[in-house]
Design a protein around this motif. Structure first.
Motif, PDB file in Angstrom:
ATOM      1  N   GLY A   1       0.767  -1.237   0.000  1.00 45.71           N
ATOM      2  CA  GLY A   1       0.000   0.000   0.000  1.00 45.71           C
ATOM      3  C   GLY A   1       0.795   1.282   0.000  1.00 45.71           C
ATOM      4  N   PHE A   2       2.002   1.281  -0.567  1.00 42.74           N
ATOM      5  CA  PHE A   2       2.793   2.509  -0.580  1.00 42.74           C
ATOM      6  C   PHE A   2       3.720   2.488  -1.789  1.00 42.74           C
ATOM      7  CE2 PHE A   2       5.503  -0.565   1.384  1.00 42.74           C
ATOM      8  CZ  PHE A   2       6.777  -0.245   0.934  1.00 42.74           C
ATOM      9  N   SER A   3       4.327   3.634  -2.054  1.00 45.29           N
ATOM     10  CA  SER A   3       5.296   3.738  -3.151  1.00 45.29           C
ATOM     11  C   SER A   3       6.631   4.210  -2.598  1.00 45.29           C
ATOM     12  CB  SER A   3       4.803   4.736  -4.202  1.00 45.29           C
ATOM     13  OG  SER A   3       4.780   6.046  -3.653  1.00 45.29           O
ATOM     14  N   VAL A   4       7.688   3.929  -3.339  1.00 45.82           N
ATOM     15  CA  VAL A   4       9.019   4.410  -2.954  1.00 45.82           C
ATOM     16  C   VAL A   4       9.038   5.935  -2.989  1.00 45.82           C
ATOM     17  CG1 VAL A   4      11.476   4.419  -3.538  1.00 45.82           C
ATOM     18  CG2 VAL A   4      10.155   2.300  -3.722  1.00 45.82           C
ATOM     19  N   ALA A   5       8.323   6.528  -3.927  1.00 38.95           N
ATOM     20  CA  ALA A   5       8.266   7.989  -3.998  1.00 38.95           C
ATOM     21  C   ALA A   5       7.667   8.585  -2.723  1.00 38.95           C
ATOM     22  CB  ALA A   5       7.442   8.414  -5.212  1.00 38.95           C
ATOM     23  N   GLU A   6       6.671   7.908  -2.173  1.00 38.47           N
ATOM     24  CA  GLU A   6       6.069   8.400  -0.938  1.00 38.47           C
ATOM     25  C   GLU A   6       7.044   8.284   0.231  1.00 38.47           C
ATOM     26  OE1 GLU A   6       1.941   8.026   1.610  1.00 38.47           O
ATOM     27  OE2 GLU A   6       2.379   6.541   0.049  1.00 38.47           O
ATOM     28  N   ILE A   7       7.813   7.203   0.261  1.00 35.65           N
ATOM     29  CA  ILE A   7       8.833   7.058   1.306  1.00 35.65           C
ATOM     30  C   ILE A   7       9.863   8.174   1.181  1.00 35.65           C
ATOM     31  CG2 ILE A   7      10.765   5.606   2.059  1.00 35.65           C
ATOM     32  CD1 ILE A   7       8.964   3.194   1.374  1.00 35.65           C
ATOM     33  N   ALA A   8      10.294   8.456  -0.039  1.00 34.11           N
ATOM     34  CA  ALA A   8      11.258   9.534  -0.253  1.00 34.11           C
ATOM     35  C   ALA A   8      10.692  10.874   0.222  1.00 34.11           C
ATOM     36  CB  ALA A   8      11.633   9.611  -1.733  1.00 34.11           C
ATOM     37  N   ARG A   9       9.421  11.124  -0.094  1.00 36.49           N
ATOM     38  CA  ARG A   9       8.801  12.384   0.326  1.00 36.49           C
ATOM     39  C   ARG A   9       8.779  12.504   1.838  1.00 36.49           C
ATOM     40  NH1 ARG A   9       4.097  13.616   2.150  1.00 36.49           N
ATOM     41  NH2 ARG A   9       3.162  11.581   1.668  1.00 36.49           N
ATOM     42  N   ARG A  10       8.394  11.420   2.521  1.00 33.25           N
ATOM     43  CA  ARG A  10       8.349  11.464   3.987  1.00 33.25           C
ATOM     44  C   ARG A  10       9.734  11.585   4.605  1.00 33.25           C
ATOM     45  NH1 ARG A  10       3.644   7.792   6.771  1.00 33.25           N
ATOM     46  NH2 ARG A  10       1.903   8.471   5.464  1.00 33.25           N
ATOM     47  N   ALA A  11      10.725  10.997   3.938  1.00 35.67           N
ATOM     48  CA  ALA A  11      12.101  11.097   4.445  1.00 35.67           C
ATOM     49  C   ALA A  11      12.768  12.403   4.041  1.00 35.67           C
ATOM     50  CB  ALA A  11      12.923   9.910   3.946  1.00 35.67           C
ATOM     51  N   LYS A  12      12.082  13.188   3.207  1.00 32.40           N
ATOM     52  CA  LYS A  12      12.569  14.501   2.756  1.00 32.40           C
ATOM     53  C   LYS A  12      13.847  14.376   1.938  1.00 32.40           C
ATOM     54  CE  LYS A  12      10.288  17.187   6.244  1.00 32.40           C
ATOM     55  NZ  LYS A  12      10.126  17.204   7.646  1.00 32.40           N
ATOM     56  N   VAL A  13      13.811  13.403   1.016  1.00 32.70           N
ATOM     57  CA  VAL A  13      14.920  13.237   0.081  1.00 32.70           C
ATOM     58  C   VAL A  13      14.342  13.195  -1.331  1.00 32.70           C
ATOM     59  CG1 VAL A  13      16.389  12.033   1.740  1.00 32.70           C
ATOM     60  CG2 VAL A  13      14.846  10.703   0.286  1.00 32.70           C
ATOM     61  N   SER A  14      15.215  13.218  -2.317  1.00 31.98           N
ATOM     62  CA  SER A  14      14.765  13.191  -3.705  1.00 31.98           C
ATOM     63  C   SER A  14      14.145  11.837  -4.034  1.00 31.98           C
ATOM     64  CB  SER A  14      15.944  13.458  -4.649  1.00 31.98           C
ATOM     65  OG  SER A  14      16.822  12.346  -4.639  1.00 31.98           O
ATOM     66  N   PRO A  15      13.268  11.788  -5.025  1.00 34.80           N
ATOM     67  CA  PRO A  15      12.628  10.506  -5.382  1.00 34.80           C
ATOM     68  C   PRO A  15      13.621   9.414  -5.764  1.00 34.80           C
ATOM     69  CG  PRO A  15      11.465  12.335  -6.398  1.00 34.80           C
ATOM     70  CD  PRO A  15      12.705  12.912  -5.784  1.00 34.80           C
ATOM     71  N   GLY A  16      14.797   9.798  -6.267  1.00 31.43           N
ATOM     72  CA  GLY A  16      15.788   8.797  -6.660  1.00 31.43           C
ATOM     73  C   GLY A  16      16.688   8.328  -5.535  1.00 31.43           C
ATOM     74  N   ALA A  17      16.686   9.049  -4.414  1.00 27.60           N
ATOM     75  CA  ALA A  17      17.627   8.729  -3.330  1.00 27.60           C
ATOM     76  C   ALA A  17      17.474   7.307  -2.783  1.00 27.60           C
ATOM     77  CB  ALA A  17      17.495   9.753  -2.201  1.00 27.60           C
ATOM     78  N   PRO A  18      16.257   6.801  -2.575  1.00 28.00           N
ATOM     79  CA  PRO A  18      16.147   5.428  -2.053  1.00 28.00           C
ATOM     80  C   PRO A  18      16.807   4.380  -2.938  1.00 28.00           C
ATOM     81  CG  PRO A  18      14.051   6.570  -1.835  1.00 28.00           C
ATOM     82  CD  PRO A  18      14.938   7.446  -2.665  1.00 28.00           C
TER      83      PRO A  18
END
Length: 197
Positions: free
Chosen positions: A29-46
């Motif tokens: 139920g989530f996306s890597v982009a959402e994790i990046a947003r919550r972690a306050k990093v760029s979408p590619g960082a993960p």
């Protein structure tokens, strides 16, 4: 991005954020982009730490399995009586599930099966082996696996009932649910003691 990541260990932060999201929505139920947003990093960082989304889920599940194995081992190890050790282990599992909102359900999720996630399987085996060895102290070898399954199922059920609000309607606290889980485990183990030749 208006915010920047300041915590130093981005990989650990991504796992922490992913755990929160999985606890809220499940592993699908989530996306890597959402994790990046919550972690306050760029979408590619993960993707500098995890090749794909499933690898990130596997890292979360590995951490959960590792923590569970440690907590179950510590709780059981405080008792010389194997029945009390198993009861304490069940209570520890329930307590972890209530706190973290994930447990064996995440560890055994379908997307994480197969040889790709060896670290997860090693930690899961450590968790199950230590419980199985303890059940073999109180039950016949043919019954030990079934007893272990019963203990995990009961312990997970108690935690899930609290998380789903079933027990909160009765005013149960997490501590009370943990005690009830341990007592149910104690009764299950004693039942095997009485019926095992």
């Amino acid at each position: 991005m208006t915010g920047k990541y300041h915590h130093g260990d981005l990989r650990a932060e991504l796992v922490r954020v992913a755990l929160d999201l999985i606890a809220e929505r499940g592993p699908d139920g989530f996306s890597v982009a959402e994790i990046a947003r919550r972690a306050k990093v760029s979408p590619g960082a993960p993707y500098r730490h995890f090749p794909d989304r499933d690898s990130l889920v596997a890292a979360v599940a590995t951490q959960v399995a590792h923590q569970l194995a440690d907590e179950v081992e510590q709780a059981a190890g405080e008792h010389t009586d194997p029945v009390e050790g198993l009861a304490a282990a069940a209570g520890a599992y329930t307590g972890y599930l209530i706190r973290q909102r994930v447990g064996m359900d995440l560890i055994n999720t379908e997307i994480l099966q197969g040889p790709r996630y060896a670290d997860l399987h090693d930690q899961t085996r450590r968790l199950t082996d230590q419980l199985l060895l303890r059940t073999m102290q109180v039950a016949a070898p043919a019954d030990a696996l079934e007893l272990m399954e019963q203990l995990f199922t009961q312990a997970h059920g108690y935690g899930t009932f609290w998380l789903n609000g079933v027990f909160t309607k009765h005013g149960y606290t997490p501590a009370l649910v943990v005690r009830k889980s341990a007592q149910a485990a104690r009764l299950a183990v004693q039942g095997h003691l009485h019926t095992t030749p």
